[in-house]
Write a protein that holds these residues in place. Structure first.
Motif, PDB file in Angstrom:
ATOM      1  N   GLY A 127       0.366  -1.177  -0.020  1.00 25.29           N
ATOM      2  CA  GLY A 127       0.153   0.247   0.278  1.00 25.29           C
ATOM      3  C   GLY A 127       1.003   1.664   0.030  1.00 25.29           C
ATOM      4  N   TYR A 128       1.934   0.979   0.796  1.00 25.19           N
ATOM      5  CA  TYR A 128       3.092   2.574   0.580  1.00 25.19           C
ATOM      6  C   TYR A 128       3.431   3.124  -0.910  1.00 25.19           C
ATOM      7  N   ASN A 129       3.712   1.859  -1.859  1.00 25.32           N
ATOM      8  CA  ASN A 129       3.990   1.912  -3.228  1.00 25.32           C
ATOM      9  C   ASN A 129       3.391   2.569  -3.993  1.00 25.32           C
ATOM     10  N   ILE A 130       1.998   2.179  -3.620  1.00 27.72           N
ATOM     11  CA  ILE A 130       0.626   2.330  -3.951  1.00 27.72           C
ATOM     12  C   ILE A 130       0.243   4.422  -4.271  1.00 27.72           C
ATOM     13  N   LEU A 131       0.318   4.872  -2.587  1.00 25.25           N
ATOM     14  CA  LEU A 131       0.444   5.958  -2.092  1.00 25.25           C
ATOM     15  C   LEU A 131       1.568   6.889  -2.825  1.00 25.25           C
ATOM     16  N   VAL A 132       2.774   5.818  -2.940  1.00 27.73           N
ATOM     17  CA  VAL A 132       4.115   6.967  -3.974  1.00 27.73           C
ATOM     18  C   VAL A 132       3.477   7.314  -4.852  1.00 27.73           C
ATOM     19  N   LEU A 133       3.446   6.095  -5.604  1.00 24.21           N
ATOM     20  CA  LEU A 133       3.159   6.159  -7.025  1.00 24.21           C
ATOM     21  C   LEU A 133       2.234   6.881  -6.924  1.00 24.21           C
ATOM     22  N   ILE A 134       0.811   6.685  -6.294  1.00 24.89           N
ATOM     23  CA  ILE A 134      -0.502   8.203  -7.006  1.00 24.89           C
ATOM     24  C   ILE A 134      -0.018   9.586  -6.968  1.00 24.89           C
ATOM     25  N   TYR A 176      18.732  17.599  -5.679  1.00 27.63           N
ATOM     26  CA  TYR A 176      18.639  16.222  -5.303  1.00 27.63           C
ATOM     27  C   TYR A 176      19.579  15.699  -6.789  1.00 27.63           C
ATOM     28  N   PHE A 177      19.940  16.161  -7.884  1.00 27.69           N
ATOM     29  CA  PHE A 177      20.681  15.091  -8.715  1.00 27.69           C
ATOM     30  C   PHE A 177      22.246  15.351  -8.614  1.00 27.69           C
ATOM     31  N   TYR A 178      22.815  16.160  -7.553  1.00 28.16           N
ATOM     32  CA  TYR A 178      23.907  16.180  -6.879  1.00 28.16           C
ATOM     33  C   TYR A 178      24.080  15.359  -6.191  1.00 28.16           C
ATOM     34  N   THR A 179      22.807  15.377  -5.487  1.00 26.08           N
ATOM     35  CA  THR A 179      23.282  13.835  -4.504  1.00 26.08           C
ATOM     36  C   THR A 179      22.760  12.610  -4.486  1.00 26.08           C
ATOM     37  N   SER A 180      22.282  12.507  -5.348  1.00 30.94           N
ATOM     38  CA  SER A 180      21.708  11.359  -6.846  1.00 30.94           C
ATOM     39  C   SER A 180      23.413  10.955  -7.167  1.00 30.94           C
ATOM     40  N   LEU A 181      24.603  11.750  -7.901  1.00 29.12           N
ATOM     41  CA  LEU A 181      25.758  11.020  -7.961  1.00 29.12           C
ATOM     42  C   LEU A 181      26.037  11.388  -7.164  1.00 29.12           C
ATOM     43  N   ALA A 182      25.978  11.449  -6.020  1.00 30.48           N
ATOM     44  CA  ALA A 182      27.095  10.999  -4.531  1.00 30.48           C
ATOM     45  C   ALA A 182      26.311   9.523  -4.022  1.00 30.48           C
ATOM     46  N   LEU A 183      25.636   9.339  -4.426  1.00 29.36           N
ATOM     47  CA  LEU A 183      24.907   7.930  -3.664  1.00 29.36           C
ATOM     48  C   LEU A 183      25.307   7.142  -4.501  1.00 29.36           C
ATOM     49  N   LEU A 184      24.575   7.537  -5.788  1.00 31.07           N
ATOM     50  CA  LEU A 184      25.317   6.540  -7.263  1.00 31.07           C
ATOM     51  C   LEU A 184      27.153   5.665  -7.211  1.00 31.07           C
ATOM     52  N   VAL A 185      28.246   7.027  -6.850  1.00 24.41           N
ATOM     53  CA  VAL A 185      29.648   6.479  -6.365  1.00 24.41           C
ATOM     54  C   VAL A 185      29.690   5.649  -5.213  1.00 24.41           C
ATOM     55  N   ILE A 203      19.241   1.959  -0.934  1.00 29.45           N
ATOM     56  CA  ILE A 203      20.117   3.200  -1.994  1.00 29.45           C
ATOM     57  C   ILE A 203      18.987   3.420  -2.954  1.00 29.45           C
ATOM     58  N   LEU A 204      18.734   2.999  -4.008  1.00 31.05           N
ATOM     59  CA  LEU A 204      18.589   2.738  -5.408  1.00 31.05           C
ATOM     60  C   LEU A 204      17.227   3.053  -4.797  1.00 31.05           C
ATOM     61  N   LYS A 205      16.392   2.799  -4.010  1.00 27.96           N
ATOM     62  CA  LYS A 205      15.038   2.913  -3.769  1.00 27.96           C
ATOM     63  C   LYS A 205      14.726   4.495  -3.007  1.00 27.96           C
ATOM     64  N   LEU A 206      15.172   4.887  -2.451  1.00 31.62           N
ATOM     65  CA  LEU A 206      15.743   6.331  -2.412  1.00 31.62           C
ATOM     66  C   LEU A 206      15.696   7.865  -3.253  1.00 31.62           C
ATOM     67  N   ILE A 207      16.646   7.055  -3.792  1.00 30.88           N
ATOM     68  CA  ILE A 207      16.630   7.707  -5.731  1.00 30.88           C
ATOM     69  C   ILE A 207      15.406   8.291  -6.496  1.00 30.88           C
ATOM     70  N   ILE A 208      14.708   6.508  -5.967  1.00 30.80           N
ATOM     71  CA  ILE A 208      13.458   6.756  -6.940  1.00 30.80           C
ATOM     72  C   ILE A 208      12.664   7.920  -6.499  1.00 30.80           C
ATOM     73  N   VAL A 209      12.148   7.950  -5.177  1.00 29.75           N
ATOM     74  CA  VAL A 209      11.144   7.602  -4.160  1.00 29.75           C
ATOM     75  C   VAL A 209      11.365   9.061  -4.194  1.00 29.75           C
ATOM     76  N   LEU A 264      14.961   7.824 -14.608  1.00 31.88           N
ATOM     77  CA  LEU A 264      14.452   6.312 -13.829  1.00 31.88           C
ATOM     78  C   LEU A 264      14.203   4.946 -14.146  1.00 31.88           C
ATOM     79  N   TYR A 265      14.471   4.927 -15.700  1.00 31.56           N
ATOM     80  CA  TYR A 265      14.212   3.420 -16.320  1.00 31.56           C
ATOM     81  C   TYR A 265      15.932   3.307 -15.557  1.00 31.56           C
ATOM     82  N   LEU A 266      16.878   3.966 -15.979  1.00 32.32           N
ATOM     83  CA  LEU A 266      17.712   2.974 -15.421  1.00 32.32           C
ATOM     84  C   LEU A 266      17.861   2.979 -13.687  1.00 32.32           C
ATOM     85  N   MET A 267      17.760   3.569 -13.351  1.00 37.07           N
ATOM     86  CA  MET A 267      17.382   2.943 -11.588  1.00 37.07           C
ATOM     87  C   MET A 267      16.605   1.888 -11.480  1.00 37.07           C
ATOM     88  N   ILE A 268      15.466   2.120 -12.009  1.00 37.93           N
ATOM     89  CA  ILE A 268      14.247   0.571 -11.950  1.00 37.93           C
ATOM     90  C   ILE A 268      15.459  -0.380 -12.691  1.00 37.93           C
TER      91      ILE A 268
END
Length: 301
Positions: free
Chosen positions: A22-29, A246-255, A276-282, A180-184
């Protein structure tokens, strides 16, 4: 007696909520509405988007189908999940398989009913989407490479629906979608590493099972490098406002992701990488508000 009955009902509701995530469905909406308002149709008044009946039923249909998809996936993966996620599986098993199937069919019927409000083409599209999720859960997810590819496409489909609805073909949107697709795709591969024990026991032909952890980590490294490309393009070529942070943070997280990946062997380590990947997506969902913060404040208030 009433107290025991209420507790059982509460447990069953909690179990079903766990199954449909249900939490994923809420985030999706929330993600679909934010994408509509601030990326796909930024010039429309916020009221027109929130009170758009067609958009409401598109989002409701896709969310209902995704919920039913989690159920059918849980149904087919019950034995595998018992190995990979025993605690969660025990909670999920409070609701019988028969009840899960009943709810699955009800949700799909509701989704088609909601889609019928929009158009016949929408009914056909969502019917194909339902079939695609079933086919993936029943057979395709066990096939090497194809399982990861189809899972990623099915995950991004709800956003494709509203993209088609607004017909916004700007380059920046395609670059956002690529990231987004690459993260998924990366998350799906990390999940395979995390669930390798259950996949091996149930004869799932995943990349880690067939090629091993070393090659899986190599593929993930390549995907990470590819994911850096849209990040750099979005930062340097397009105006994304405060979303740059957000993108700079994502870059650091990916490193950190790549460095930690090569030291990972235990399941908890792969779980951390998955999160970590889920955090980047959400986080990407809510950071949409940062693209033009003053405009967001003006439109909301």
């Amino acid at each position: 007696m009433v107290s025991i009955s209420n507790k059982r009902l509460l447990l069953k509701m909690l179990s079903l909520f766990s199954v449909v995530r249900g939490y994923n469905i809420l985030v999706l909406i929330i993600a679909q509405y934010l994408t509509s308002a601030f990326i796909l149709a930024p010039d429309l008044p916020l009221r027109d988007i929130i009170f758009d009946d067609n958009l409401f039923f598109l989002i409701l249909s896709s969310a209902t189908i995704v919920a039913s998809g989690y159920i059918i996936n849980n149904f087919y993966d019950s034995e595998k999940d018992l190995i990979n996620r025993p605690r969660k599986t025990m909670l999920d098993r409070i609701v019988s398989q028969r009840t899960k199937l009943s709810v699955y069919f009800i949700l799909n019927l509701l989704a088609i009913f909601f889609a019928s409000y929009v158009s016949f083409k929408t009914v056909v599209f969502f019917s194909i989407y339902i079939f695609g999720i079933w086919l993936y859960s029943h057979r395709l997810k066990k096939i090497l490479f194809l399982g990861n590819l189809v899972a990623s496409i099915l995950t991004i489909t709800p956003f494709f629906v509203i993209f088609v609805y607004y017909r916004n073909f700007e380059t920046v949107i395609f670059i956002h979608a690529t990231f987004l697709y690459l993260m998924i795709v990366m998350r799906e591969l990390v999940k395979d590493l995390e669930n390798m024990q259950g996949d091996l026991a149930q004869n799932y032909q995943t990349i880690p099972v067939v090629y091993g952890e070393k090659w899986s980590k190599f593929f993930l490294s390549i995907l990470t490098i590819l994911a850096v490309v849209p990040i750099l393009l979005l930062i340097t070529r397009f105006h994304t406002g405060y979303m740059d942070y957000y993108f700079y943070t994502s870059l650091a997280l990916l490193v950190f992701f790549v460095l930690f990946l090569y030291f990972s062997k235990a399941k908890w380590q792969y779980l951390l990488l998955h999160n970590i990947l889920k955090l980047i997506i959400v986080a990407g969902v809510f950071s949409i508000l940062l693209i033009d913060l003053p405009e967001v404040i003006n439109r909301v208030f």
